[in-house]
Enzyme design. Structure first.
Site, PDB file in Angstrom:
ATOM      1  N   GLY A 146     -18.610  16.995  12.735  1.00 42.56           N
ATOM      2  CA  GLY A 146     -19.412  18.215  12.625  1.00 42.56           C
ATOM      3  C   GLY A 146     -20.044  18.697  13.921  1.00 42.56           C
ATOM      4  N   ASP A 176     -10.796  12.747  23.251  1.00 45.83           N
ATOM      5  CA  ASP A 176     -10.991  11.333  22.932  1.00 45.83           C
ATOM      6  C   ASP A 176      -9.629  10.641  23.030  1.00 45.83           C
ATOM      7  OD1 ASP A 176     -13.954  11.273  21.901  1.00 45.83           O
ATOM      8  OD2 ASP A 176     -13.033  13.036  21.013  1.00 45.83           O
ATOM      9  N   ARG A 185     -22.324  16.540  21.570  1.00 47.63           N
ATOM     10  CA  ARG A 185     -23.495  15.946  22.238  1.00 47.63           C
ATOM     11  C   ARG A 185     -24.043  16.836  23.363  1.00 47.63           C
ATOM     12  NH1 ARG A 185     -20.360  11.300  20.963  1.00 47.63           N
ATOM     13  NH2 ARG A 185     -21.528   9.765  19.749  1.00 47.63           N
ATOM     14  N   HIS A 215     -13.280  21.681  18.156  1.00 44.37           N
ATOM     15  CA  HIS A 215     -12.977  21.505  16.726  1.00 44.37           C
ATOM     16  C   HIS A 215     -12.176  22.693  16.186  1.00 44.37           C
ATOM     17  CE1 HIS A 215     -16.907  19.137  16.995  1.00 44.37           C
ATOM     18  NE2 HIS A 215     -16.076  18.236  16.517  1.00 44.37           N
ATOM     19  N   GLU A 275     -15.691  24.966  20.045  1.00 46.06           N
ATOM     20  CA  GLU A 275     -14.318  25.472  20.206  1.00 46.06           C
ATOM     21  C   GLU A 275     -13.267  24.358  20.153  1.00 46.06           C
ATOM     22  OE1 GLU A 275     -12.568  28.391  20.421  1.00 46.06           O
ATOM     23  OE2 GLU A 275     -14.393  29.326  19.681  1.00 46.06           O
TER      24      GLU A 275
HETATM   25  P1  AMP Z   1     -15.890  14.639  16.689  1.00 42.55           P
HETATM   26  O1  AMP Z   1     -16.498  15.587  15.699  1.00 42.55           O
HETATM   27  O2  AMP Z   1     -16.568  14.639  18.013  1.00 42.55           O
HETATM   28  O3  AMP Z   1     -15.652  13.267  16.124  1.00 42.55           O
HETATM   29  O4  AMP Z   1     -14.447  15.218  17.011  1.00 42.55           O
HETATM   30  C1  AMP Z   1     -13.542  15.542  16.000  1.00 42.55           C
HETATM   31  C2  AMP Z   1     -12.187  15.801  16.617  1.00 42.55           C
HETATM   32  O5  AMP Z   1     -12.305  16.868  17.550  1.00 42.55           O
HETATM   33  C3  AMP Z   1     -11.650  14.587  17.396  1.00 42.55           C
HETATM   34  O6  AMP Z   1     -10.250  14.479  17.189  1.00 42.55           O
HETATM   35  C4  AMP Z   1     -11.971  14.953  18.812  1.00 42.55           C
HETATM   36  O7  AMP Z   1     -11.099  14.363  19.752  1.00 42.55           O
HETATM   37  C5  AMP Z   1     -11.777  16.454  18.786  1.00 42.55           C
HETATM   38  N1  AMP Z   1     -12.509  17.072  19.895  1.00 42.55           N
HETATM   39  C6  AMP Z   1     -13.811  16.879  20.247  1.00 42.55           C
HETATM   40  N2  AMP Z   1     -14.109  17.589  21.344  1.00 42.55           N
HETATM   41  C7  AMP Z   1     -12.979  18.231  21.716  1.00 42.55           C
HETATM   42  C8  AMP Z   1     -12.638  19.123  22.785  1.00 42.55           C
HETATM   43  N3  AMP Z   1     -13.528  19.485  23.705  1.00 42.55           N
HETATM   44  N4  AMP Z   1     -11.372  19.593  22.835  1.00 42.55           N
HETATM   45  C9  AMP Z   1     -10.453  19.226  21.913  1.00 42.55           C
HETATM   46  N5  AMP Z   1     -10.710  18.400  20.885  1.00 42.55           N
HETATM   47  C10 AMP Z   1     -11.953  17.903  20.780  1.00 42.55           C
END
Ligand code: AMP
Length: 282
Positions: free
Chosen positions: A31, A151, A188, A37, A35
């Site tokens: 969550g 990631d 973050r 996500h 952009e």
């Molecule tokens: P998170 O909500 O941070 O666990 O991320 C959910 C998904 O979004 C994961 O597969 C992340 O690798 C991807 N994600 C997070 N930040 C980015 C970003 N800046 N560009 C592309 N994908 C992202």
């Protein structure tokens, strides 16, 4: 878009879709959408008939309880943004739904979870990630699951899990989305004040510096690492690690050959940031 909170209801809804031959694309998230996500959601929509996004701040992957408590959350905001992207189903389970009393199983990948993020955050981090993603994949049974290159190690760990345990899903990894000045988008980032937001540029700056050295012909990994580390120290952002490793296996390298992953992690003010670049030696 409908919001679903239980695994049983998610299964029921998606069984109907599968029965009529619709393909299901799945984007797991914690969550506070940005952009990055949204790019995964768009890719899922482009690739599959039905797009499912999960929204679950997974407590068992946080090694730092303060980080968990401070993790930004706003389901109403995320829900509006997902609906705006044409997402069909938002799966937003409670902690009890995912980890009911008596829950006592873990899924763990070996080798590649022990370095970089695994070494910094401890074994529980990736074990938490693979356990929750395994459960989410079982709940949604998607045809394709979308992850971000941001990631990079997590994406490789999930690929290993899916391959080793024969999950019937295709994993697609999508490019990192950045702010105009190069900072990788992250939920973050919202916790950075103006001064820390400036310092945070050191991660991408150091990665670009390492990329530039490799493009100019440097092949000694240690020199590239030293240059990246020095760049960050000068910016007053000493890295937790700055590493040049094999792009597909994260193996340590003496020489830059073929495609390598340059990965960095550093604390910046109240948050810990990570970033990476894939670089191919010409
Ligand atoms: P998170 O909500 O941070 O666990 O991320 C959910 C998904 O979004 C994961 O597969 C992340 O690798 C991807 N994600 C997070 N930040 C980015 C970003 N800046 N560009 C592309 N994908 C992202």
């Amino acid at each position: 878009m409908i919001t679903i909170r239980s695994i049983a209801e998610l299964r029921e809804r998606l069984d109907d879709d599968r029965r009529v031959g619709r393909t299901i694309g799945f984007v797991p998230t914690m969550g506070w959408f940005h952009e990055g996500h949204l790019s995964l959601m768009r890719r899922a929509r482009m690739t599959c008939d039905v797009t499912v996004v999960s929204l679950f701040v997974n407590p068992i992957q946080f090694n730092d309880q303060k980080d968990l408590a401070a993790y930004p959350r706003d389901e109403a905001r995320d829900s509006r943004m997902a609906a705006g992207e044409g997402v069909d189903v938002l799966f937003a389970p409670s902690v009890d739904e995912m980890y009911p009393s008596g829950f006592d199983t873990a899924v763990a990948v070996g080798g590649i979870t022990e370095i970089l993020e695994g070494a910094s955050r401890g074994a529980a981090h990736f074990r938490g990630v693979t356990t929750v993603v395994a459960k989410l994949l079982n709940a949604a049974q998607p045809h394709v699951a979308f992850f971000g290159q941001k990631d990079a190690q997590q994406a490789l760990v999930i690929r290993s899990m899916v391959r080793d345990l024969a999950f019937p899903v295709r994993v697609e990894v999508c490019p990192t989305v950045r702010e105009a000045d190069g900072l990788a988008m992250s939920s973050r980032n919202v916790r950075l004040d103006a001064a820390d937001r400036m310092r945070a540029l050191a991660l991408h700056g150091a990665l670009r510096e390492a990329e530039r050295l490799i493009a100019a012909g440097e092949r000694e990994t240690q020199r590239v690492v030293e240059a990246g580390t020095a760049f960050m120290r000068e910016a007053n952002v000493p890295p937790e690690y700055f590493a040049v490793v094999g792009a597909n296996d994260l193996a340590p390298l003496d020489r830059v050959v073929g495609e390598v992953l340059i990965a960095v992690a550093a604390p910046v003010g109240p948050v810990r940031l990570i970033d990476n670049l894939l670089v191919r030696a010409p």
